[in-house]
Each structure stands twice: as structure tokens, then as C-alpha cells.
Design a protein around this motif. Structure first.
Motif, PDB file in Angstrom:
ATOM      1  N   GLU A  18      41.579  64.110  48.309  1.00 13.88           N
ATOM      2  CA  GLU A  18      40.650  65.161  47.899  1.00 13.88           C
ATOM      3  C   GLU A  18      40.329  65.033  46.415  1.00 13.88           C
ATOM      4  O   GLU A  18      41.201  64.755  45.592  1.00 13.88           O
TER       5      GLU A  18
ATOM      6  N   GLY B 181      46.979  62.483  49.527  1.00 11.07           N
ATOM      7  CA  GLY B 181      45.702  63.192  49.511  1.00 11.07           C
ATOM      8  C   GLY B 181      44.614  62.406  48.817  1.00 11.07           C
ATOM      9  O   GLY B 181      44.851  61.756  47.804  1.00 11.07           O
TER      10      GLY B 181
ATOM     11  N   ALA C 121      42.444  64.514  54.961  1.00 10.26           N
ATOM     12  CA  ALA C 121      42.538  65.918  55.396  1.00 10.26           C
ATOM     13  C   ALA C 121      42.021  66.124  56.799  1.00 10.26           C
ATOM     14  O   ALA C 121      41.630  67.230  57.170  1.00 10.26           O
TER      15      ALA C 121
ATOM     16  N   ARG D 223      45.250  73.919  55.550  1.00  8.80           N
ATOM     17  CA  ARG D 223      44.349  74.343  54.482  1.00  8.80           C
ATOM     18  C   ARG D 223      44.142  75.848  54.508  1.00  8.80           C
ATOM     19  O   ARG D 223      43.849  76.405  55.551  1.00  8.80           O
TER      20      ARG D 223
ATOM     21  N   GLN E 201      48.263  66.922  49.194  1.00 10.60           N
ATOM     22  CA  GLN E 201      48.210  67.813  50.351  1.00 10.60           C
ATOM     23  C   GLN E 201      49.622  68.224  50.756  1.00 10.60           C
ATOM     24  O   GLN E 201      50.555  67.425  50.688  1.00 10.60           O
TER      25      GLN E 201
END
Length: 536
Positions: free
Chosen positions: A287, A285, A521, A260, A502
Motif C-alpha cells: 500500500e 504490504g 491487500a 481493513r 498490513q
């Protein structure tokens, strides 16, 4: 060699996206130097955040990734996802059909890194400490359903819950449930500074410049007993203020891996023009990004204002202009890769429609243009965030219904200001604590929530959220979660924007990368080692 590794997403049952793709060797460290991981995540001690690494205070991905490698929890989510399994515990289980009583037995011979024995009393101390401190920045809300905690000797601990909660094993796998030594952590005060210790796989040492951590050094903990298999002896995590500088450090070999947050441009470049000696790994991912609202603020107190924004914002245009292939539009708090997701916002608002937004505001007697400031953090979610908010501003202003300004602030001030209610509208991201739909609902809408929001819907808090947790078979909660998502789309206390993928870039002599970052993550440093990954 030039190579690009893609680890494609799948969903097992209801809960956990898992990794499927290139596997690494299972050998341990070959005695080489520390593996060096780069990140743009900033860990800072400030007047408002003097204890950035205390589990009772911190609640963000950057700091949790440091803590989870040092402080051990009773449970952990295994490689590839799925139901939690014991780590500090040797066995954990519900002891009743209602999912209200949960018993764990600690592993024999468990020790903190300094050699002190770990007991059931320490586990009780750690979780009661979190609940008693109840810092508004922290995640004590994950544990407020605990009624009482009993211990039986040094090895057995029993959690009695106020209401049934099938997700409780997942909560015990998070850093907030980490086991702390009462000798180094006070029962009623936060631990200031950058010290962290526990019974986890690594010991931790921070290098600090002023009030900013510049490097975290993780060294194999010889006292660790648990379910994790360490593939290395030492890892360093180095902090960069700029993703492009981090990329140059990877190119030169100064670091072995960068996480990240890579920029969309970096990812696109590595996809289209692979570099010799650099591997790009795509990882499933979970997120999400969203706009949050202080529903007590005069400018957005009227639901029609928030609904009008939902009519005007064009998620497809936003993703295309700012993030490209690394994101996709999101129409619910629950991402599309988690079962129980419904496109609740699309079902209600459809494609962007200025006319409907205008009629809604007119019917509510709201004068236009509505003046609003969109607040965002400049240094927490990556460099593209500024462009994202300029794009949102352009969309809303182009409708003629809004007069938008944007304002950025560093995370060290942004997060305290947001929690205090200083922002009427603000942009946030979310990485789940565990891959269950509950963790995309309760942290935003339940009491003691992460956002400290004034929005309180009694149907959600008193009926639907508790009802959803009763179901050990999570698919049985589908209808309940559908109703929850429809209420969120109607009331718009938050406005989901997009869901991301990601990517991790690494030197091609680093193996285990596909396991070292999971769909939530989480940075799992023990998976990394030097060696050639098996070809897909």
C-alpha cells in the motif's frame, strides 16, 4: 494462549513480495459454522454509484475483494506471489516473441454458479463489455491495449494487443477481467445493486440496510472448477463503521478475524500487550499513500507550487506522529519493496528545506502564502487519515509559504468529486492490481488513468511506459522505470507520502490467516479454516 505471528516480507526476483512464516494445515472445512471476517470497508449504492459491485464500474480494494471471491478470471496470482497461473483457463501463453498475442484455453466443463456453461465467447463478451462501457470510475484502462479478441470454438480465446505488454497475464488475473454470464450482465449497461455471480469459488449474497451493505455471505460454489483449493464452506464478511467496535467484536468472539482497517493504536496495543486467544499477523504490504493534483487547477497549475510542497513536507515527521511503526516514508510512486524503486523525490528534494521552497516560489513570481485546500476521504482508509491531514496542514502552514485548510468527505462523494476534477489537491491510497512496477505508474500517468488526471506527459505515455512493457524480463526495464520516476519527481503530478505494512487480527483457532491477505491487500477467503496453525 497469548501469541503474535509475524509474517516477514521478502521479494522474489522483481515482481512479487511473498509470505514466509507460519503455515496452516491443508485440511478443508470441518463443517463448523461460517468463519466471520470483520472490515470497516463500506460498500454503498448511491445516485452516482448505483452499481458498486459491477466489474465495469468498481475499482477499489473493498469491492474487488468481494468480486474476486465470486467472479473467476482466466488467470490468478498463486499463493505467495509470483507469475500468474491459469484458473478458469487450463493454459495461457504468449504466442509471439513480441508479447503482442496471448492465447488461453478454457478448462473443460467450466460452469457458472447457476450451471450455465462458460465459453470463450463469454470471456470475450466480459472484456469487450468492460472496454465498451468505459465507466470513468472503473478500470477499463487496464484493457485498452487490446486491439481485437478472437475465439476458436468454445474453449480458445486469443487477445491481439496494440503494443507489446509483458504484464498482460497479470491484468487477466484482476477482477476487471472476470468471466461474466451474458444472461445476468448487459453488454452496454451496468448491473445496479448488490448482486454478483460468476464461476468463482463462492456464490455471493449481500445483506443491505438502506443503500449500505452490512454483510456479505460467501458459500462454496459446487460448480467451481479452477486452481484454487477451498479450505472452508462458508465465510461471512461483516461491515463495521468503527474499527474500535470491530475490535470489541473480535474480543467477544462475534467475529473470527478483522482486516481493513485496524487503527495504529489497535496494532500497537496488540504488539505490546498480546491478548489471550487473539493472534496478530503482520503481512508484507504494498500500500502507498500520496497527494494527487489536478494540474489544470489555477492554485496548483504552476509546477513550482507542487515542487515547493515537495520541499516542505516532512514524511518522517508525518509517519512518526500518525502511523508509527506500521508505515515508512516513501520517495517514489513505486514502493521500496518493489524492484526498480528509486528514491527519486529524496534525490531531488532531500530533507525538508523551507529556504529552497521559498526561493522556488519567489523565482516563479508566486505570492505567498499559497492558499490550498487538502481534500481527503473520511471513511475509506481508516480513522488515522484525519490526523494525517491535520499534520500535513501544520507542516505546510508552519513554513509560512502556504495557507492550508483541510476538508473531509465520505468516499461515496469524495471519489466522484475527485474524478470530476472538483479537487485541486486530494489524498489517495493505492493497493496494486498486481505486484509489478507498471501498476504504480500506468494507473496514474497513462491515458485512461484511474485518477482521470489532466497531466499528460507525452514522453511517459508514448515512449517510456510502452517501452517498459516490452521487457518480459522485468529487470531489463530498470533504467526505463528510473527515468519515469525522475520525471514524476520533477513534474510532481502526484506526491508520494508513505508506504504501509498490513496487520490482521484473528481468533487463534483460525488458520490460514497468513495466506488469506496478500501483499496487495487482496482478501482470499478460500484460505481460511478452523484449526490450530502450525507454530513458527
Amino acid at each position: 494462549m497469548n501469541r503474535k505471528t509475524l509474517v516477514l516480507s521478502a521479494v522474489i526476483g522483481l515482481l512479487a513480495p511473498v509470505l514466509a512464516g507460519c503455515g496452516g494445515s491443508e485440511g478443508g472445512s470441518d463443517g463448523a459454522d461460517a468463519i466471520v471476517v470483520g472490515t470497516t470497508d463500506q460498500v454503498i449504492a448511491t445516485k452516482d454509484a448505483q452499481a458498486p459491485l459491477d466489474p465495469a464500474f468498481t475499482y477499489d480494494t473493498a469491492t474487488w475483494n468481494l468480486i474476486r471471491n465470486t467472479i473467476q478470471s482466466l488467470m490468478h496470482v498463486p499463493r505467495g506471489g509470483g507469475a500468474p497461473v491459469p484458473d478458469a483457463a487450463s493454459k495461457c501463453e504468449f504466442t509471439d516473441r513480441q508479447n503482442e498475442s496471448y492465447r488461453c484455453t478454457l478448462r473443460s466443463g467450466l460452469k457458472f454458479s447457476n450451471g450455465d456453461p462458460v465459453t470463450a465467447a463469454d470471456a470475450k463478451f466480459s472484456i469487450e463489455r468492460l472496454v465498451n462501457i468505459k465507466d470513468p470510475n472503473g478500470a477499463s484502462g487496464l484493457m485498452t491495449n487490446i486491439d481485437t479478441i478472437d475465439t476458436n470454438g468454445d474453449s480458445e480465446i486469443v487477445f491481439h494487443l496494440k503494443t507489446p505488454d509483458a504484464t498482460f497475464p497479470y491484468k487477466l488475473s484482476t477482477p476487471v477481467a472476470g468471466l461474466l454470464n451474458p444472461k445476468t450482465y448487459s453488454a452496454n449497461k451496468l448491473r445496479k445493486g448488490f448482486a454478483v455471480d460468476g464461476s468463482g469459488p463462492y456464490t455471493f449474497k449481500a445483506e443491505v440496510s438502506g443503500d449500505v451493505m452490512t454483510k456479505a455471505v460467501f458459500t462454496r460454489n459446487p460448480n467451481y472448477k479452477g486452481d484454487l483449493k477451498l479450505q472452508n464452506d462458508k465465510v461471512e464478511v461483516r461491515t463495521f463503521t468503527d474499527a474500535n467496535v470491530m475490535g470489541k467484536a473480535l474480543d467477544s468472539g462475534d467475529i473470527d478475524m478483522m482486516t481493513r482497517a485496524m487503527t495504529p493504536e489497535q496494532i500497537k496495543s496488540l504488539v505490546e500487550n498480546p491478548k489471550e486467544g487473539i493472534a496478530l499477523t503482520e503481512i508484507p504490504g504494498l500500500e502507498i499513500r500520496y497527494l494527487g493534483f489536478d494540474t489544470s487547477a489555477p492554485s496548483v497549475k504552476e509546477k513550482s507550487v507542487r515542487q515547493a510542497m515537495a520541499y516542505v513536507i516532512d514524511r518522517g515527521d508525518l509517519v512518526t506522529k500518525v502511523y508509527g511503526a506500521i508505515a515508512e516514508p516513501l520517495y517514489s510512486l513505486i514502493p521500496a519493496t518493489i524492484a526498480t524503486h528509486t528514491n527519486s523525490f529524496f534525490n531531488k528534494y532531500g530533507e525538508p528545506n523551507r529556504a529552497k521552497a521559498a526561493q522556488l516560489l519567489e523565482d516563479a513570481g508566486i505570492s505567498t502564502p499559497v492558499k490550498l485546500t487538502l481534500n481527503y476521504t473520511t471513511d475509506h482508509y481508516g480513522a488515522a487519515t484525519a490526523k494525517e491531514f491535520e499534520t500535513l496542514k501544520a507542516q505546510l502552514n508552519a513554513s509560512g509559504l502556504f495557507d492550508i485548510t483541510v476538508k473531509g468527505a465520505e468516499w461515496k462523494s469524495f471519489r466522484p468529486n475527485q474524478t470530476k476534477g472538483d479537487y485541486a489537491v486530494y489524498g489517495m491510497g493505492w493497493f496494486p492490481d498486481f505486484p509489478d512496477p507498471d501498476n504504480y505508474i500506468a494507473p496514474f500517468l497513462d491515458k485512461d488513468n484511474f485518477l482521470n488526471t489532466p497531466y499528460a506527459n507525452p514522453t511517459l505515455r508514448n515512449k517510456l511506459i510502452p517501452d517498459s512493457r516490452r521487457e518480459a524480463d522485468r529487470s531489463a526495464a530498470t533504467n526505463t522505470f528510473s527515468e519515469i520516476q525522475d520525471i514524476v519527481a520533477e513534474d510532481v503530478p502526484v506526491l508520494p507520502l508513505w508506504q504501509g505494512k498490513q496487520y490482521v487480527a484473528s481468533r487463534d483457532d483460525i488458520a490460514g490467516v497468513e495466506w488469506a491477505v496478500n501483499s496487495s491487500a487482496e482478501l482470499l477467503l478460500w484460505e481460511l479454516h478452523r484449526g490450530t496453525s502450525k507454530a513458527s
